[in-house]
Design an enzyme around this catalytic site. Structure first.
Site, short mmCIF file in Angstrom:
data_model
loop_
_atom_site.label_atom_id
_atom_site.label_comp_id
_atom_site.label_asym_id
_atom_site.label_seq_id
_atom_site.Cartn_x
_atom_site.Cartn_y
_atom_site.Cartn_z
N HIS A 228 0.86 -1.18 0.00
CA HIS A 228 0.00 0.00 0.00
C HIS A 228 0.89 1.24 0.00
CE1 HIS A 228 -2.92 3.01 1.22
NE2 HIS A 228 -3.87 2.15 0.93
N PRO A 229 0.54 2.27 -0.76
CA PRO A 229 1.46 3.41 -0.88
C PRO A 229 1.60 4.25 0.39
CG PRO A 229 -0.58 3.81 -2.09
CD PRO A 229 -0.60 2.38 -1.67
#
Lengths: 386, 386
Positions: A228-229
């Protein structure tokens, strides 16, 4: 109670995926879906692999439970049939290139004048307005142009396509939503509306954090692999026998994770907050994997689940189709053949609704023009119906 | 005509993404959405980056146009307010862990008995039934367990996550569909229904060809990078200045492509049919790139578009947000701040509907509890409303 869309008549001129995915939703919720196909070859996906007993399982997966009539909309006799169908329909769905329905004399303006109650739903690559309205598109074109490919894949490598055709599917889902809203609205106004959904628009609509980040920072995010960024740890990790996922979405979960892994990191300033963990995400991954590599995926998933931490396996599609939770939710249904035998498996209806039967099987996908007689009799009133 | 969902009241107890994405759809179509948040911190995403002027642009992107009231559903006074809201609501949305609403006394059975017209929509990680109903989930967990990661990424490398949170978003879209169908149904029966959508179920529902292939062959497909698994040529190609997409979905398009590229392959038995092209897909890519590497992406996109072949760029999100087709469709809207100034950009509503205003801006996302006074006055009837 009957199914929520019982007695609703959907006249479905769509083909391939986006439109048929929408009409499947209507069929699954009890509507009568009449698929109008071109004579000869019908829906392109009738020729899509894989096949079983000479018939496309791809076509069956999306078109089960619908009926089919082949009509040449340029031939007078067939046009007369089509117009009788229009007068019985609540909803018309079409995914021709913009302009085609108008040239046939079945554009929104003329049909709305003639059938003011009719809801007219269109889905197309780029929509019915704008400079590129008439360009052709497939899923891959809108996944690429719409931005989702630019954030999917490994950092530093070429972007990849989402393995499912979400360019089509998400647009089909928006079409279904728009038509359903218009159906509700019609109960108050008595009038139909026209819905125009574009596959490209629909891709932008699901970009979520990427739009917010670009809007605020002026910089577009890139792909981040399986991570996930902006949350950590929230990615895949290696156990001794393969990959699994840990998604510790907040500080409390991270503390629980440290306890479960016996890793004294929760008070370490490099990892105490989510922004710090994102800064040091590569180091964090190494430290976690130094522990997880000692045992199997099953071991860690059981242990972390017991500790209340979101975790799970990366399943292949055959594993998903046997997953006990999926099976307990009736999410893998049988598509029957003409003889009532199980021919294929297909995805069930994810909309679970009180007092609506959640059928464990589906009627066969129709043969091309396979319901002509029955449809004509229904038009003649011999079979009841609307 | 008013917006299709005008006058509809949605009581929204959801937080993070799946539920708020659904209620955004209702808000965009004209419903009054009252966001009920926990006192103190409110929706978790109020703390999600990126921020602008101290406020989360992520939260704003999903919650614009809603109003907020903070209620402690364990405190008598706030429960009384909540129960007054329930008696005015058409729809209740919630995404608590299964069991939480029941423990609060607000489960489906009791609310349906008290408010038979109320539609009750739940979205959760694994659904309200089955062995894993009470497990926690985030997007990443269902992307992994639900199979989409197993078909996304490069062949021979580790699977990747879809860059947008489709684990949440697709579930939110199914929730919206179910609620809309129940609203239509309620106009005939006078009774509400309960909708139970699971993020895991929703992933299976969009796997499409992968389910059909697994059902027929017994073998699950793997990832294929940027290439469609069963159509060729349907992937990314290098021009001299970067990648672009060609999607020649049938033989006629392949013939046109051969003419446009001046490549004499249409009659070559290795490439004459789609199955043959899939067999020889690597060779085909090399032969096509031997031509496309000689010119720019812009050159090839213009040339192939003129020839009627689906093609396009791979755009980053900032490019998508400036795409003339996207802008012409009002797909990038302004989210305003309290002073009516443009604060952020957000995705517009992809459901374009006749006679429904397609607004170019959105009211601000609410401050936590920012609409308490107004909501209480509305309950007292001083502000009209339902």
């Amino acid at each position: 109670m009957p199914m929520p869309l019982a007695d609703l008549v959907v006249l479905d001129l769509t083909h391939v995926l986006a439109g048929p995915f929408a009409s499947m939703t209507f069929s699954d919720m009890g509507a009568k879906v009449i698929k109008v196909e071109r004579p000869g070859s019908g829906d392109d996906t009738r020729a899509f692999p894989p096949f079983k007993d000479g018939k496309s399982a791809y076509f069956a997966a999306i078109n089960h439970g619908k009926s089919s009539i082949a009509l040449d909309l340029k031939a007078d006799g067939d046009r007369a049939v089509f117009e009788r169908l229009l007068s019985r329909a609540d909803v018309l769905l079409e995914n021709y290139r913009p302009g085609v329905m108008d040239r046939l004399g079945y554009g929104w303006d003329s049909l709305h004048a003639e059938h003011p109650h009719l809801i007219y739903g269109s889905v197309s690559g780029f929509g019915h307005t704008g400079p590129d309205a008439k360009r052709p598109a497939y899923d891959m074109v809108v996944q690429a142009r719409g931005g989702v490919m630019s954030i999917t894949g490994e950092d530093g490598r070429e972007p990849v396509r989402v393995g499912a055709s979400i360019g089509d599917i998400v647009a089909g889902m928006y079409l279904a939503q728009g038509v359903l809203a218009a159906l509700f609205d019609r109960t108050r106004t008595g009038r139909g509306r026209r819905i125009d959904v574009s596959m490209l628009d629909s891709q932008l609509a699901i970009l979520e954090h990427a739009v917010a980040i670009t809007s605020v920072t002026g910089k577009a995010p890139g792909p981040t692999g399986a991570r996930h960024p902006s949350i950590a740890p929230f990615e895949t990790f290696h156990a001794c026998d393969g990959l699994f996922v840990i998604a510790a979405g907040n500080d409390a979960l991270f503390e629980k994770l440290c306890v479960a892994l016996n890793l004294p990191l929760a008070d370490d300033p490099r990892f105490a907050t989510n922004p710090a963990r994102c800064e040091n995400v590569r180091l964090l991954k190494r430290l976690i994997e130094a522990v997880t590599l000692d045992h199997t995926r099953a071991h860690w998933i059981a242990r972390l689940t017991a500790a209340g931490i979101p975790t799970g396996p990366i399943q292949s599609v055959d594993e998903v189709m046997k997953d006990p939770q999926i099976l307990s939710r009736n999410m893998v249904v049988d598509v029957l053949d003409r003889n009532g035998r199980q021919a294929y498996k297909a995805a069930g209806n994810p909309i679970k609704m009180s007092d609506a039967e959640d059928r464990t099987s589906r009627a066969p996908a129709p043969d091309l023009d396979g319901n002509r007689g029955e449809i004509l009799r229904w038009l003649d009133g011999a079979c009841g119906g609307r």
